[in-house]
Design a protein around this motif. Sequence first.
Motif, PDB file in Angstrom:
ATOM      1  N   ASN A  43      50.993  12.106   8.852  1.00  0.00           N
ATOM      2  CA  ASN A  43      51.224  13.548   8.915  1.00  0.00           C
ATOM      3  C   ASN A  43      51.104  14.196   7.538  1.00  0.00           C
ATOM      4  O   ASN A  43      50.574  15.298   7.414  1.00  0.00           O
ATOM      5  N   ASN A  44      51.618  13.531   6.498  1.00  0.00           N
ATOM      6  CA  ASN A  44      51.627  14.124   5.165  1.00  0.00           C
ATOM      7  C   ASN A  44      50.334  13.898   4.392  1.00  0.00           C
ATOM      8  O   ASN A  44      49.885  14.769   3.662  1.00  0.00           O
ATOM      9  N   TYR A  45      49.737  12.715   4.521  1.00  0.00           N
ATOM     10  CA  TYR A  45      48.621  12.361   3.651  1.00  0.00           C
ATOM     11  C   TYR A  45      47.368  11.920   4.394  1.00  0.00           C
ATOM     12  O   TYR A  45      46.433  11.416   3.769  1.00  0.00           O
ATOM     13  N   GLY A  46      47.316  12.076   5.698  1.00  0.00           N
ATOM     14  CA  GLY A  46      46.173  11.611   6.480  1.00  0.00           C
ATOM     15  C   GLY A  46      44.849  12.198   6.020  1.00  0.00           C
ATOM     16  O   GLY A  46      43.852  11.484   5.894  1.00  0.00           O
ATOM     17  N   PHE A  47      44.823  13.484   5.743  1.00  0.00           N
ATOM     18  CA  PHE A  47      43.592  14.137   5.298  1.00  0.00           C
ATOM     19  C   PHE A  47      43.127  13.574   3.958  1.00  0.00           C
ATOM     20  O   PHE A  47      41.951  13.283   3.763  1.00  0.00           O
ATOM     21  N   TYR A  48      44.074  13.397   3.041  1.00  0.00           N
ATOM     22  CA  TYR A  48      43.715  12.920   1.707  1.00  0.00           C
ATOM     23  C   TYR A  48      43.292  11.458   1.723  1.00  0.00           C
ATOM     24  O   TYR A  48      42.399  11.056   0.970  1.00  0.00           O
ATOM     25  N   ILE A  49      43.912  10.654   2.584  1.00  0.00           N
ATOM     26  CA  ILE A  49      43.491   9.264   2.720  1.00  0.00           C
ATOM     27  C   ILE A  49      42.064   9.207   3.258  1.00  0.00           C
ATOM     28  O   ILE A  49      41.223   8.456   2.758  1.00  0.00           O
ATOM     29  N   GLY A  50      41.769   9.990   4.269  1.00  0.00           N
ATOM     30  CA  GLY A  50      40.414  10.032   4.835  1.00  0.00           C
ATOM     31  C   GLY A  50      39.389  10.534   3.835  1.00  0.00           C
ATOM     32  O   GLY A  50      38.285   9.992   3.737  1.00  0.00           O
ATOM     33  N   LEU A  51      39.748  11.563   3.082  1.00  0.00           N
ATOM     34  CA  LEU A  51      38.836  12.096   2.069  1.00  0.00           C
ATOM     35  C   LEU A  51      38.577  11.062   0.981  1.00  0.00           C
ATOM     36  O   LEU A  51      37.429  10.861   0.559  1.00  0.00           O
ATOM     37  N   GLY A  52      39.630  10.375   0.538  1.00  0.00           N
ATOM     38  CA  GLY A  52      39.472   9.340  -0.482  1.00  0.00           C
ATOM     39  C   GLY A  52      38.595   8.197  -0.001  1.00  0.00           C
ATOM     40  O   GLY A  52      37.738   7.697  -0.743  1.00  0.00           O
ATOM     41  N   LEU A  53      38.784   7.765   1.250  1.00  0.00           N
ATOM     42  CA  LEU A  53      37.950   6.706   1.805  1.00  0.00           C
ATOM     43  C   LEU A  53      36.493   7.142   1.924  1.00  0.00           C
ATOM     44  O   LEU A  53      35.577   6.350   1.674  1.00  0.00           O
ATOM     45  N   ALA A  54      36.257   8.386   2.295  1.00  0.00           N
ATOM     46  CA  ALA A  54      34.887   8.881   2.419  1.00  0.00           C
ATOM     47  C   ALA A  54      34.197   8.926   1.058  1.00  0.00           C
ATOM     48  O   ALA A  54      33.036   8.511   0.925  1.00  0.00           O
ATOM     49  N   VAL A  55      34.892   9.417   0.030  1.00  0.00           N
ATOM     50  CA  VAL A  55      34.308   9.488  -1.313  1.00  0.00           C
ATOM     51  C   VAL A  55      34.061   8.085  -1.855  1.00  0.00           C
ATOM     52  O   VAL A  55      33.004   7.802  -2.432  1.00  0.00           O
ATOM     53  N   PHE A  56      35.018   7.182  -1.667  1.00  0.00           N
ATOM     54  CA  PHE A  56      34.883   5.811  -2.155  1.00  0.00           C
ATOM     55  C   PHE A  56      33.718   5.097  -1.477  1.00  0.00           C
ATOM     56  O   PHE A  56      32.930   4.403  -2.131  1.00  0.00           O
ATOM     57  N   SER A  57      33.564   5.267  -0.170  1.00  0.00           N
ATOM     58  CA  SER A  57      32.455   4.619   0.532  1.00  0.00           C
ATOM     59  C   SER A  57      31.116   5.210   0.107  1.00  0.00           C
ATOM     60  O   SER A  57      30.133   4.471  -0.024  1.00  0.00           O
ATOM     61  N   SER A  58      31.060   6.509  -0.149  1.00  0.00           N
ATOM     62  CA  SER A  58      29.818   7.115  -0.644  1.00  0.00           C
ATOM     63  C   SER A  58      29.448   6.558  -2.013  1.00  0.00           C
ATOM     64  O   SER A  58      28.278   6.288  -2.295  1.00  0.00           O
ATOM     65  N   PHE A  59      30.447   6.363  -2.874  1.00  0.00           N
ATOM     66  CA  PHE A  59      30.221   5.771  -4.182  1.00  0.00           C
ATOM     67  C   PHE A  59      29.670   4.347  -4.055  1.00  0.00           C
ATOM     68  O   PHE A  59      28.717   3.966  -4.737  1.00  0.00           O
ATOM     69  N   LEU A  60      30.257   3.552  -3.164  1.00  0.00           N
ATOM     70  CA  LEU A  60      29.790   2.173  -2.988  1.00  0.00           C
ATOM     71  C   LEU A  60      28.376   2.114  -2.422  1.00  0.00           C
ATOM     72  O   LEU A  60      27.553   1.311  -2.877  1.00  0.00           O
ATOM     73  N   ILE A  61      28.076   2.951  -1.456  1.00  0.00           N
ATOM     74  CA  ILE A  61      26.739   2.959  -0.862  1.00  0.00           C
ATOM     75  C   ILE A  61      25.708   3.401  -1.889  1.00  0.00           C
ATOM     76  O   ILE A  61      24.641   2.797  -2.023  1.00  0.00           O
ATOM     77  N   GLY A  62      26.018   4.445  -2.642  1.00  0.00           N
ATOM     78  CA  GLY A  62      25.085   4.929  -3.675  1.00  0.00           C
ATOM     79  C   GLY A  62      24.857   3.904  -4.764  1.00  0.00           C
ATOM     80  O   GLY A  62      23.714   3.670  -5.195  1.00  0.00           O
ATOM     81  N   SER A  63      25.931   3.262  -5.220  1.00  0.00           N
ATOM     82  CA  SER A  63      25.766   2.261  -6.277  1.00  0.00           C
ATOM     83  C   SER A  63      25.002   1.054  -5.756  1.00  0.00           C
ATOM     84  O   SER A  63      24.227   0.431  -6.489  1.00  0.00           O
ATOM     85  N   SER A  64      25.171   0.709  -4.500  1.00  0.00           N
ATOM     86  CA  SER A  64      24.427  -0.399  -3.917  1.00  0.00           C
ATOM     87  C   SER A  64      22.922  -0.121  -3.942  1.00  0.00           C
ATOM     88  O   SER A  64      22.132  -0.977  -4.337  1.00  0.00           O
ATOM     89  N   VAL A  65      22.535   1.069  -3.555  1.00  0.00           N
ATOM     90  CA  VAL A  65      21.110   1.435  -3.553  1.00  0.00           C
ATOM     91  C   VAL A  65      20.554   1.417  -4.971  1.00  0.00           C
ATOM     92  O   VAL A  65      19.461   0.898  -5.217  1.00  0.00           O
ATOM     93  N   ILE A  66      21.308   1.943  -5.918  1.00  0.00           N
ATOM     94  CA  ILE A  66      20.845   1.995  -7.305  1.00  0.00           C
ATOM     95  C   ILE A  66      20.696   0.596  -7.883  1.00  0.00           C
ATOM     96  O   ILE A  66      19.692   0.281  -8.540  1.00  0.00           O
ATOM     97  N   LEU A  67      21.674  -0.277  -7.652  1.00  0.00           N
ATOM     98  CA  LEU A  67      21.603  -1.638  -8.192  1.00  0.00           C
ATOM     99  C   LEU A  67      20.433  -2.426  -7.595  1.00  0.00           C
ATOM    100  O   LEU A  67      19.721  -3.139  -8.310  1.00  0.00           O
ATOM    101  N   LYS A  68      20.219  -2.301  -6.295  1.00  0.00           N
ATOM    102  CA  LYS A  68      19.088  -3.009  -5.680  1.00  0.00           C
ATOM    103  C   LYS A  68      17.763  -2.462  -6.200  1.00  0.00           C
ATOM    104  O   LYS A  68      16.836  -3.235  -6.477  1.00  0.00           O
ATOM    105  N   LYS A  69      17.665  -1.173  -6.370  1.00  0.00           N
ATOM    106  CA  LYS A  69      16.425  -0.575  -6.886  1.00  0.00           C
ATOM    107  C   LYS A  69      16.162  -1.035  -8.313  1.00  0.00           C
ATOM    108  O   LYS A  69      15.033  -1.357  -8.675  1.00  0.00           O
ATOM    109  N   LYS A  70      17.200  -1.085  -9.161  1.00  0.00           N
ATOM    110  CA  LYS A  70      17.038  -1.546 -10.532  1.00  0.00           C
ATOM    111  C   LYS A  70      16.608  -3.012 -10.563  1.00  0.00           C
ATOM    112  O   LYS A  70      15.796  -3.411 -11.389  1.00  0.00           O
TER     113      LYS A  70
END
Length: 102
Positions: A43-70
């Motif tokens: 109830n208190n932090y559900g939105f922020y937990i979801g937002l943090g997970l979304a940003v973190f997963s986007s960071f991991l996916i982007g870094s994965s593509v960059i590392l494989k391309k390099k």
Amino acid sequence: GSLITLSCLSHRVVCQVISSDVPSDPVLDNGTSDSSWITRLENNYGFYIGLGLAVFSSFLIGSSVILKKKGLLRLVEKGGTRAGDGGHGYLKDWLWWAGLLT
């Protein structure tokens, strides 16, 4: 008493509330009490937990593509056969593996 309508995908149920007593046994409470720490956290932090997970997963996916391309670009600089031409030299590159495991 009051009537409550519960709808699901294929069923619709109408329940009649006979009593509004709060059960004293936590087993009968069905885990829906607001005193549960998980419920309060959601109830208190559900939105922020979801937002943090979304940003973190986007960071991991982007870094994965960059590392494989390099890793693939390093293979081309060394003169190896490109992966599109049937080469498998990228499998020996640690940078490509780091991108895959990310």
